[in-house]
Design a protein around this motif. Sequence first.
Motif, mmCIF file in Angstrom:
data_model
loop_
_atom_site.group_PDB
_atom_site.id
_atom_site.type_symbol
_atom_site.label_atom_id
_atom_site.label_comp_id
_atom_site.label_asym_id
_atom_site.label_seq_id
_atom_site.Cartn_x
_atom_site.Cartn_y
_atom_site.Cartn_z
ATOM 1 N N ASP A 1 114.430 47.322 -7.479
ATOM 2 C CA ASP A 1 115.106 46.286 -6.689
ATOM 3 C C ASP A 1 116.583 46.602 -6.450
ATOM 4 O OD1 ASP A 1 112.670 44.761 -6.725
ATOM 5 O OD2 ASP A 1 113.161 44.230 -8.794
ATOM 6 N N ARG B 1 115.408 50.157 5.223
ATOM 7 C CA ARG B 1 114.495 49.200 4.592
ATOM 8 C C ARG B 1 113.412 49.895 3.766
ATOM 9 N NH1 ARG B 1 113.153 46.602 8.950
ATOM 10 N NH2 ARG B 1 114.530 44.782 8.818
ATOM 11 N N LEU C 1 113.441 49.681 -0.027
ATOM 12 C CA LEU C 1 112.936 48.476 -0.692
ATOM 13 C C LEU C 1 111.468 48.312 -0.316
ATOM 14 C CD1 LEU C 1 115.884 45.968 -0.167
ATOM 15 C CD2 LEU C 1 114.978 46.707 -2.378
ATOM 16 N N GLY C 2 110.628 49.054 -0.974
ATOM 17 C CA GLY C 2 109.226 49.030 -0.591
ATOM 18 C C GLY C 2 108.298 49.160 -1.782
ATOM 19 N N HIS D 1 108.762 47.456 -5.527
ATOM 20 C CA HIS D 1 109.526 46.281 -5.102
ATOM 21 C C HIS D 1 108.581 45.224 -4.533
ATOM 22 C CE1 HIS D 1 112.658 43.824 -3.298
ATOM 23 N NE2 HIS D 1 112.052 43.932 -2.135
ATOM 24 N N ARG E 1 108.413 42.168 -2.129
ATOM 25 C CA ARG E 1 109.136 41.501 -1.048
ATOM 26 C C ARG E 1 109.028 39.987 -1.113
ATOM 27 N NH1 ARG E 1 111.037 42.759 4.156
ATOM 28 N NH2 ARG E 1 110.979 40.994 5.588
ATOM 29 N N HIS E 2 107.939 39.467 -1.643
ATOM 30 C CA HIS E 2 107.718 38.023 -1.615
ATOM 31 C C HIS E 2 108.068 37.321 -2.930
ATOM 32 C CE1 HIS E 2 105.997 38.380 2.343
ATOM 33 N NE2 HIS E 2 105.206 39.345 1.895
ATOM 34 N N GLY F 1 112.755 39.321 -3.186
ATOM 35 C CA GLY F 1 112.675 39.435 -1.733
ATOM 36 C C GLY F 1 113.907 38.946 -1.006
ATOM 37 N N ASP G 1 115.410 41.796 0.772
ATOM 38 C CA ASP G 1 114.816 42.078 2.088
ATOM 39 C C ASP G 1 115.335 41.092 3.121
ATOM 40 O OD1 ASP G 1 112.306 43.998 1.297
ATOM 41 O OD2 ASP G 1 112.600 42.426 -0.197
ATOM 42 N N ASP H 1 117.113 41.810 6.652
ATOM 43 C CA ASP H 1 116.574 41.216 7.877
ATOM 44 C C ASP H 1 117.639 40.412 8.622
ATOM 45 O OD1 ASP H 1 114.140 42.275 7.129
ATOM 46 O OD2 ASP H 1 113.313 40.361 6.415
#
Length: 225
Positions: A133, A155, A158-159, A164, A166-167, A171, A174, A178
């Motif tokens: 993270d 981006r 952060l995958g 990582h 995202r939700h 997140g 992210d 965004d």
Amino acid sequence: MARIARWDRELGGPLDRVRAWTNMLFVDHGILRLIYPNRGRVSKELWRSSQPSPGQVAWFAKAGGKTIVNLRGGREHGSWPLERDACRRHGIVLKDLVLRSREAPDRETLLGLRRFFEDLEYPALVHCKSGADRAGLFAALFRIVREGASVAEARRELGPRYGHFRHAKTGILDAFLDTYEREGESQGLSFEAWVRDVYDPEALTRSFRPSLWSTLMADRLLRRE
């Protein structure tokens, strides 16, 4: 504070080292990182990883590394004095930069990144605890600020490849990228101009809604910081 006082001091004799190793392996989950250090190369200048063991610091020095950036902040585990001691022994510069994994990034920290990147001696390695993270955010910002990459390119740092979520609460990192892509990059604003004149960390925090199940996975099962 008691944990910081315990570990933010010089290692003494062999017993101190045994205690630090035991804490790193079994309290700070370092035994998992010995198996999988979650290491990756961001660019010619930058590597990323989880919290390195002394042996992994030695590997980085042998590979020509010059600087390690610690994103963890606190000195609450035996990992810290072991890392500091290994960096000294191998001639690695150890720097600190505090990033949070579950908060909107701090404006002042963001505006200081260009200077921070310029002052590093490369090759550098950046790490948090798990390498998923905070290390991912640092790598993404490195690509945007120092290398001029787009958000779409950055981006990728952060995958799921690095673990990582995202939700989960993590997140918000992210969501930060965004928001810059939508409010800044698409409007032709540089990253620094957007952070200085447009970015609203409080609004980002209010608007972000993490998933309960992803958060439980990251925080309770995987014990992320």
